[in-house]
Design an enzyme around this catalytic site. Sequence first.
Site, PDB file in Angstrom:
ATOM      1  CD  GLU A   1      -2.940   2.227  -3.306  1.00 30.03           C
ATOM      2  OE1 GLU A   1      -3.879   3.025  -3.416  1.00 30.03           O
ATOM      3  OE2 GLU A   1      -1.984   2.423  -2.516  1.00 30.03           O
ATOM      4  CD  GLU A   4      -7.017   5.363  -4.197  1.00 30.01           C
ATOM      5  OE1 GLU A   4      -6.247   4.813  -3.402  1.00 30.01           O
ATOM      6  OE2 GLU A   4      -7.883   6.195  -3.862  1.00 30.01           O
ATOM      7  CG  HIS A  13      -1.824   1.098   1.400  1.00 31.48           C
ATOM      8  ND1 HIS A  13      -1.788   1.962   2.471  1.00 31.48           N
ATOM      9  CD2 HIS A  13      -2.831   1.527   0.604  1.00 31.48           C
ATOM     10  CE1 HIS A  13      -2.743   2.857   2.340  1.00 31.48           C
ATOM     11  NE2 HIS A  13      -3.397   2.617   1.216  1.00 31.48           N
ATOM     12  NE  ARG A  14      -1.652   5.719   1.375  1.00 38.79           N
ATOM     13  CZ  ARG A  14      -2.132   6.449   2.364  1.00 38.79           C
ATOM     14  NH1 ARG A  14      -1.330   7.249   3.044  1.00 38.79           N
ATOM     15  NH2 ARG A  14      -3.417   6.416   2.677  1.00 38.79           N
ATOM     16  CG  ASP A  25       0.267   0.984   5.617  1.00 33.50           C
ATOM     17  OD1 ASP A  25       0.024   1.361   4.459  1.00 33.50           O
ATOM     18  OD2 ASP A  25      -0.450   1.277   6.607  1.00 33.50           O
ATOM     19  CG  HIS A  47      -2.925   9.399   0.214  1.00 29.71           C
ATOM     20  ND1 HIS A  47      -3.601  10.210   1.104  1.00 29.71           N
ATOM     21  CD2 HIS A  47      -3.694   8.300   0.055  1.00 29.71           C
ATOM     22  CE1 HIS A  47      -4.726   9.613   1.475  1.00 29.71           C
ATOM     23  NE2 HIS A  47      -4.809   8.454   0.857  1.00 29.71           N
ATOM     24  CG  ASP A  57      -2.827   6.963  -3.317  1.00 29.10           C
ATOM     25  OD1 ASP A  57      -3.875   6.315  -3.343  1.00 29.10           O
ATOM     26  OD2 ASP A  57      -1.944   6.800  -2.440  1.00 29.10           O
ATOM     27  CE  LYS A  59      -6.145   8.551  -2.293  1.00 26.52           C
ATOM     28  NZ  LYS A  59      -7.408   8.008  -1.866  1.00 26.52           N
TER      29      LYS A  59
HETATM   30  O1  G3P Z   1      -6.663   1.454  -2.889  1.00 27.64           O
HETATM   31  C1  G3P Z   1      -6.692   1.134  -1.552  1.00 27.64           C
HETATM   32  C2  G3P Z   1      -6.389   2.322  -0.666  1.00 27.64           C
HETATM   33  O2  G3P Z   1      -5.227   2.938  -1.128  1.00 27.64           O
HETATM   34  C3  G3P Z   1      -7.499   3.333  -0.628  1.00 27.64           C
HETATM   35  O3  G3P Z   1      -7.349   4.292   0.348  1.00 27.64           O
HETATM   36  O4  G3P Z   1      -6.758   6.516   1.162  1.00 27.64           O
HETATM   37  O5  G3P Z   1      -5.093   4.715   1.299  1.00 27.64           O
HETATM   38  O6  G3P Z   1      -5.675   5.732  -0.878  1.00 27.64           O
HETATM   39  P1  G3P Z   1      -6.159   5.360   0.476  1.00 27.64           P
HETATM   40 MG    MG Z   2      -4.589   4.563  -2.349  1.00 26.27          MG
END
Ligand code: G3P
Ligand code: MG
Length: 241
Positions: free
Chosen positions: A38, A113, A11-12, A233, A53, A40, A115
Amino acid sequence: MFIFNPPVIAHRGLSVAAPENTLAAFRQAKTAGINWIEFDVMLAACGEVVVIHDATLERTTNGKGFVHDFSYEELKKLDAGSWFNSHFSHERIPTLEQVLELANELTLSINIEIKPFVGQEEETVKRVLHLLKNKNIKNPFFVSSFSLDVLRYVREYSKEILMGYLMDGWNAGWKMVCDELDCISVDIDHEILTREKAEEIKKNNFILLAYTVNDAARAKELFSWGVDAVFSDNPKKIIQK
Ligand code: G3P
Ligand code: MG
């Protein structure tokens, strides 16, 4: 369609060990044996697609203000690592292009993702799709968004691109959305997921992903409900035996 092995998406990037959404975090994910990342994306003032993000710079850089108010020429001067640890002071806000190139180099699969800043949905989608089309991405990838406008624009401009529907609140009409937009996955906040909801999604043959899961016992429970992979994470914690 996708193979999630191990069933964890960094995640990120490996954001427990390196500043989120930086090239260092993506490299560390690979080093940790994770195959999926993943991150953003949104637009800088010049239309460059950048990987960050928050809509504002304060939390993860030494800049101030909205990302979309600065050109990439300005954004690339910011320190995107020291907030995490001074060791990472050389990290910069990456462009989507740079991350796609790194993913090719490291054989990483990717979830982009989208955003967008409010009002920039269509322009953001167009810019992202343009890059995806021209980059010859070697590994599996898909885009996702919480924004229905974004998902609709993606489908309007591309019939082929694989897409995930992100949900931070339960939408009882999720299947209608996914069918209308031809989504392949439902990506849901694990805190609102129940066994029943997971079964409903899996019964309908969608990929089911849950975010953000940093606890091994919770991940195990989610996998027992049919969750295909979790965003974490701290992926090493999830895959440890
Ligand atoms: O895509 C999963 C997750 O990244 C969504 O929430 O706020 O961490 O981008 P956030
Ligand atoms: Mg995300």
